[in-house]
Write an enzyme that holds these catalytic residues in place. Sequence first.
Site, PDB file in Angstrom:
ATOM      1  CE  LYS A  58      -1.725   1.925   3.627  1.00  0.00           C
ATOM      2  NZ  LYS A  58      -2.471   2.242   4.877  1.00  0.00           N
ATOM      3  CG  ASP A  71      -7.351   3.325   1.778  1.00  0.00           C
ATOM      4  OD1 ASP A  71      -8.197   2.810   1.018  1.00  0.00           O
ATOM      5  OD2 ASP A  71      -7.376   4.538   2.090  1.00  0.00           O
TER       6      ASP A  71
END
Length: 300
Positions: A194, A212
């Site tokens: 991420k 996310d």
Amino acid sequence: MGQTRDEQAAYVGRRRASVAAPESGTPTTPYVGKRRAATPTLERPTLTLPAEPIRVPAARVEQPTPVPVTPGRRRADVDTTTIERVLAETYPDARCELDFDDPFQLLVVTVLSAQTTDKRVNAVRPTLFAAYPDARAMAAADRETLEGIVGPLGFFRAKTESLLKLSAHLVEHHDGQVPARLDDLVKLPGVGRKTANVVLGNAFDVPGITVDTHFGRLARRFGWTEETDPVKVEHAVGALFPKRDWTMLSHHLIWHGRRRCHAQKPACGACPVARWCPAYGAGPTDPVAAEKLVRTEGRA
């Protein structure tokens, strides 16, 4: 044999007599001009109504079969790019909401953003980078001083440890510079896919999908995937869109998740993509009630 004139005259006389003298009780009609042939009288049939009225079934109108709407399943009749296009029109200013001036700053603030808000991270950023402007300076930072700066963000000891190790790794293996390859970024201490995709997409213009909590939730609500593992979500959604769109797709979903499609009470009645969303109805559908849930800026 033919009739004689006398026979013919006698026949005509008899015919006239029969016409002039109708049967007793039958009304006569004055003869005017040439006699017209009598019109036969038709008897009207007697209509017998049934005891119960006859019910004629109404004509059956074929209705289109509705498309089943099941949360977590992709609507086969809707192009996935429709939702992305509408979200792009709704959030034309979508971008990374963390402030940064260079790849190192973006890497650091993204690591610090875990379990806190972008606003809080942006608030400490000036002080942090005034003290430690690059990887070499941060690698040599005093631990307690660094902890004091990042303290308001929560988990300050763990985050301080990550920043110290991260900076030292950059100095030792990359001459203090942030690498622009996914494989190199995910080897940095405290950096996962991420964070790596945030840095690649926003600091180096390398397309990447940032999964996310908001992105994953919306991808499942839109029916783009049923996966819960972030890496599997990244791959599943990436297969639906051109690679060049990955970074902005991430921004659009994250902005929509922060502002309307909340985890607990999504504003379905004020959602621009409600008509294409399989999860429509997960939150209030009344426009007035839903509008009260809309935020002008994100929380996380």
